[in-house]
Scaffold this motif. Structure first.
Motif, PDB file in Angstrom:
ATOM      1  N   VAL A  97       0.843  -1.204   0.000  1.00 15.63           N
ATOM      2  CA  VAL A  97       0.000   0.000   0.000  1.00 15.63           C
ATOM      3  C   VAL A  97       0.873   1.247   0.000  1.00 15.63           C
ATOM      4  CG1 VAL A  97      -1.678   1.336   1.328  1.00 15.63           C
ATOM      5  CG2 VAL A  97      -1.952  -1.151   1.109  1.00 15.63           C
ATOM      6  N   TRP A  98       1.932   1.234   0.801  1.00 16.62           N
ATOM      7  CA  TRP A  98       2.871   2.363   0.816  1.00 16.62           C
ATOM      8  C   TRP A  98       3.412   2.624  -0.581  1.00 16.62           C
ATOM      9  CZ3 TRP A  98       5.098   6.484   2.979  1.00 16.62           C
ATOM     10  CH2 TRP A  98       6.357   6.864   2.531  1.00 16.62           C
ATOM     11  N   ASN A  99       3.888   1.585  -1.234  1.00 14.99           N
ATOM     12  CA  ASN A  99       4.490   1.747  -2.560  1.00 14.99           C
ATOM     13  C   ASN A  99       3.483   2.264  -3.582  1.00 14.99           C
ATOM     14  OD1 ASN A  99       7.059   0.873  -1.778  1.00 14.99           O
ATOM     15  ND2 ASN A  99       6.575  -1.273  -2.167  1.00 14.99           N
ATOM     16  N   HIS A 100       2.262   1.803  -3.477  1.00 14.43           N
ATOM     17  CA  HIS A 100       1.244   2.156  -4.489  1.00 14.43           C
ATOM     18  C   HIS A 100       0.601   3.517  -4.227  1.00 14.43           C
ATOM     19  CE1 HIS A 100      -1.953   1.551  -7.442  1.00 14.43           C
ATOM     20  NE2 HIS A 100      -2.830   1.918  -6.514  1.00 14.43           N
ATOM     21  N   SER A 101       0.353   3.830  -2.954  1.00 14.26           N
ATOM     22  CA  SER A 101      -0.480   4.997  -2.648  1.00 14.26           C
ATOM     23  C   SER A 101       0.257   6.179  -2.043  1.00 14.26           C
ATOM     24  CB  SER A 101      -1.605   4.581  -1.679  1.00 14.26           C
ATOM     25  OG  SER A 101      -2.415   3.567  -2.244  1.00 14.26           O
ATOM     26  N   PHE A 102       1.465   5.965  -1.517  1.00 12.74           N
ATOM     27  CA  PHE A 102       2.129   7.051  -0.792  1.00 12.74           C
ATOM     28  C   PHE A 102       3.538   7.362  -1.282  1.00 12.74           C
ATOM     29  CE2 PHE A 102      -1.044   5.362   2.128  1.00 12.74           C
ATOM     30  CZ  PHE A 102      -1.652   6.518   2.595  1.00 12.74           C
ATOM     31  N   ARG A 103       4.269   6.384  -1.682  1.00 13.87           N
ATOM     32  CA  ARG A 103       5.684   6.579  -1.998  1.00 13.87           C
ATOM     33  C   ARG A 103       5.865   7.610  -3.112  1.00 13.87           C
ATOM     34  NH1 ARG A 103      10.310   1.874  -2.865  1.00 13.87           N
ATOM     35  NH2 ARG A 103      11.992   3.284  -3.466  1.00 13.87           N
ATOM     36  N   GLY A 104       6.589   8.693  -2.793  1.00 14.38           N
ATOM     37  CA  GLY A 104       6.862   9.731  -3.776  1.00 14.38           C
ATOM     38  C   GLY A 104       5.670  10.587  -4.129  1.00 14.38           C
ATOM     39  N   LYS A 105       4.606  10.534  -3.319  1.00 16.89           N
ATOM     40  CA  LYS A 105       3.384  11.276  -3.620  1.00 16.89           C
ATOM     41  C   LYS A 105       3.049  12.242  -2.489  1.00 16.89           C
ATOM     42  CE  LYS A 105       1.466   7.430  -6.306  1.00 16.89           C
ATOM     43  NZ  LYS A 105       0.323   6.492  -6.471  1.00 16.89           N
ATOM     44  N   THR A 106       2.153  13.170  -2.790  1.00 15.63           N
ATOM     45  CA  THR A 106       1.605  14.063  -1.773  1.00 15.63           C
ATOM     46  C   THR A 106       0.181  13.632  -1.502  1.00 15.63           C
ATOM     47  OG1 THR A 106       2.999  15.922  -2.459  1.00 15.63           O
ATOM     48  CG2 THR A 106       1.022  16.436  -1.181  1.00 15.63           C
ATOM     49  N   ARG A 109      11.859   3.603   0.561  1.00 14.22           N
ATOM     50  CA  ARG A 109      11.238   2.408   1.110  1.00 14.22           C
ATOM     51  C   ARG A 109      10.435   2.735   2.373  1.00 14.22           C
ATOM     52  NH1 ARG A 109      14.739  -0.244   3.409  1.00 14.22           N
ATOM     53  NH2 ARG A 109      16.467   1.231   3.196  1.00 14.22           N
ATOM     54  N   PHE A 110       9.397   1.947   2.584  1.00 14.73           N
ATOM     55  CA  PHE A 110       8.562   2.076   3.775  1.00 14.73           C
ATOM     56  C   PHE A 110       9.426   1.974   5.031  1.00 14.73           C
ATOM     57  CE2 PHE A 110       4.898  -0.010   6.322  1.00 14.73           C
ATOM     58  CZ  PHE A 110       4.393   1.226   6.698  1.00 14.73           C
ATOM     59  N   GLY A 111      10.334   0.990   5.058  1.00 16.78           N
ATOM     60  CA  GLY A 111      11.186   0.785   6.227  1.00 16.78           C
ATOM     61  C   GLY A 111      12.100   1.954   6.500  1.00 16.78           C
ATOM     62  N   ALA A 112      12.667   2.539   5.444  1.00 19.03           N
ATOM     63  CA  ALA A 112      13.580   3.667   5.625  1.00 19.03           C
ATOM     64  C   ALA A 112      12.832   4.929   6.053  1.00 19.03           C
ATOM     65  CB  ALA A 112      14.353   3.931   4.344  1.00 19.03           C
ATOM     66  N   THR A 113      11.583   5.062   5.646  1.00 19.08           N
ATOM     67  CA  THR A 113      10.805   6.260   5.948  1.00 19.08           C
ATOM     68  C   THR A 113      10.297   6.273   7.380  1.00 19.08           C
ATOM     69  OG1 THR A 113      10.095   6.405   3.632  1.00 19.08           O
ATOM     70  CG2 THR A 113       8.820   7.651   5.249  1.00 19.08           C
ATOM     71  N   PHE A 114       9.790   5.147   7.855  1.00 21.19           N
ATOM     72  CA  PHE A 114       9.132   5.114   9.161  1.00 21.19           C
ATOM     73  C   PHE A 114       9.912   4.411  10.271  1.00 21.19           C
ATOM     74  CE2 PHE A 114       5.350   6.261   6.787  1.00 21.19           C
ATOM     75  CZ  PHE A 114       4.621   7.016   7.699  1.00 21.19           C
ATOM     76  N   PHE A 115      10.876   3.568   9.901  1.00 23.91           N
ATOM     77  CA  PHE A 115      11.400   2.649  10.905  1.00 23.91           C
ATOM     78  C   PHE A 115      12.868   2.848  11.271  1.00 23.91           C
ATOM     79  CE2 PHE A 115       7.676   0.563   9.230  1.00 23.91           C
ATOM     80  CZ  PHE A 115       7.066   0.079  10.366  1.00 23.91           C
ATOM     81  N   GLN A 116      13.501   3.922  10.794  1.00 23.50           N
ATOM     82  CA  GLN A 116      14.890   4.175  11.165  1.00 23.50           C
ATOM     83  C   GLN A 116      15.037   5.628  11.571  1.00 23.50           C
ATOM     84  OE1 GLN A 116      15.730   2.541   7.545  1.00 23.50           O
ATOM     85  NE2 GLN A 116      16.359   0.551   8.293  1.00 23.50           N
ATOM     86  N   PRO A 117      14.706   5.928  12.851  1.00 21.07           N
ATOM     87  CA  PRO A 117      14.584   7.328  13.269  1.00 21.07           C
ATOM     88  C   PRO A 117      15.872   8.138  13.281  1.00 21.07           C
ATOM     89  CG  PRO A 117      14.325   5.839  15.130  1.00 21.07           C
ATOM     90  CD  PRO A 117      14.321   4.993  13.895  1.00 21.07           C
ATOM     91  N   TYR A 118      17.042   7.509  13.426  1.00 27.42           N
ATOM     92  CA  TYR A 118      18.284   8.283  13.503  1.00 27.42           C
ATOM     93  C   TYR A 118      19.134   8.163  12.249  1.00 27.42           C
ATOM     94  CZ  TYR A 118      17.404   8.692  18.514  1.00 27.42           C
ATOM     95  OH  TYR A 118      16.871   8.952  19.736  1.00 27.42           O
ATOM     96  N   TYR A 119      19.339   6.942  11.805  1.00 25.33           N
ATOM     97  CA  TYR A 119      20.260   6.698  10.699  1.00 25.33           C
ATOM     98  C   TYR A 119      19.502   6.023   9.568  1.00 25.33           C
ATOM     99  CZ  TYR A 119      23.432   7.542  14.547  1.00 25.33           C
ATOM    100  OH  TYR A 119      24.076   8.099  15.628  1.00 25.33           O
ATOM    101  N   ALA A 120      18.616   6.776   8.929  1.00 23.97           N
ATOM    102  CA  ALA A 120      17.704   6.230   7.933  1.00 23.97           C
ATOM    103  C   ALA A 120      18.452   5.474   6.852  1.00 23.97           C
ATOM    104  CB  ALA A 120      16.886   7.355   7.296  1.00 23.97           C
ATOM    105  N   GLY A 121      17.927   4.298   6.551  1.00 30.40           N
ATOM    106  CA  GLY A 121      18.489   3.501   5.466  1.00 30.40           C
ATOM    107  C   GLY A 121      19.477   2.465   5.911  1.00 30.40           C
ATOM    108  N   GLN A 122      19.954   2.552   7.166  1.00 30.67           N
ATOM    109  CA  GLN A 122      20.945   1.583   7.627  1.00 30.67           C
ATOM    110  C   GLN A 122      20.299   0.501   8.476  1.00 30.67           C
ATOM    111  OE1 GLN A 122      24.690   2.827   9.045  1.00 30.67           O
ATOM    112  NE2 GLN A 122      24.735   4.691   7.837  1.00 30.67           N
TER     113      GLN A 122
END
Length: 249
Positions: free
Chosen positions: A88-97, A107-120
């Motif tokens: 749902v994130w990829n289809h409805s939210f990713r890169g959109k307003t 990625r959903f994980g990088a956006t919501f789940f890595q509060p300090y060092y996003a992407g790692q």
């Protein structure tokens, strides 16, 4: 070594799959992004802080209550639930307003789940929190560890960083990849640690298995040879060094 063998047996996989995933991640991930000292500094910053899984002040537990996620309502298995939410994130939210909020093309994980060092990713298995949440039910069933709660990020990160707790999640992730490629694409990858290391690295094994099967359906219809699963550079390293790794066990 004994711990790895025990965990591998519980998930019915060869220990080399776990070893391969760890070696690949630490060769290309930790060495590339971290020095040992900063690795531990980051770990301590996670465990000593009150963490939240959020984007622009919106907690992910509130975010997934938006109407776009209605299709995921009623799904009880943690893997299927978070897979649905990621789709749902990829289809409805990713890169959109949406609703006045601009969401990153990430990625959903990088956006919501890595509060300090996003992407790692962190810990012995270099897991990310979303993967741990996905595997929670399987690990609870096989290893008896407590189920993870998205509303308790600190426990999620403690699980990722504690080697005794992380190994079952590594094994569960590999087990899911093997099952996906067998049931969806018709390939037995249970004897190829390079392939499972690749999938451990790139993620989304089910989506990749479906894509491979779709391509092979076209190839079969055209009378062409099937495309085989392919290793990336992680997988190449693991298979190239497999004989050396086996001597450790």
């Amino acid at each position: 070594r004994a711990k790895i063998r025990k965990v591998a047996a519980a998930y019915d996989i060869d220990p080399m799959h776990i070893v391969g995933a760890i070696v690949g991640e630490h060769t290309y991930n930790v060495d590339a992004y971290d020095r040992l000292q900063t690795y531990y500094v980051k770990a301590m910053s996670y465990l000593s802080s009150k963490l939240t899984f959020a984007y622009e002040g919106e907690d992910v537990s509130d975010f997934v209550e938006r109407p776009q996620f209605q299709k995921c309502a009623g799904i009880t298995d943690s893997y299927d639930l978070w897979e649905c939410r990621e789709q749902v994130w990829n289809h409805s939210f990713r890169g959109k307003t949406v609703g006045g909020t601009s969401f990153p093309n990430d990625r959903f994980g990088a956006t919501f789940f890595q509060p300090y060092y996003a992407g790692q990713t962190f810990g012995l298995g270099q897991l990310n929190p979303l993967t741990a949440l996905q595997m929670s039910d399987l690990v609870h069933k096989v290893s008896g560890l407590p189920e993870l709660d998205v509303n308790d990020p600190n426990t999620v990160y403690n699980t990722i960083m504690d080697p005794d707790l992380t190994l079952p999640y590594v094994a569960a992730t590999i087990r899911k990849s093997i099952d996906a490629y067998n049931s969806i694409a018709g390939f037995d990858i249970s004897h190829n640690p390079g392939l499972t290391a690749t999938l451990y690295n790139v993620g989304n094994p089910e989506q990749r298995a479906y894509a491979l099967e779709e391509e092979n359906e076209k190839r079969r219809a055209a009378g062409e040879a099937e495309k085989l699963p392919e290793e990336n550079y992680y997988g190449w390293l693991v298979n190239d060094k497999l004989d050396e790794l086996k001597t450790l066990f």
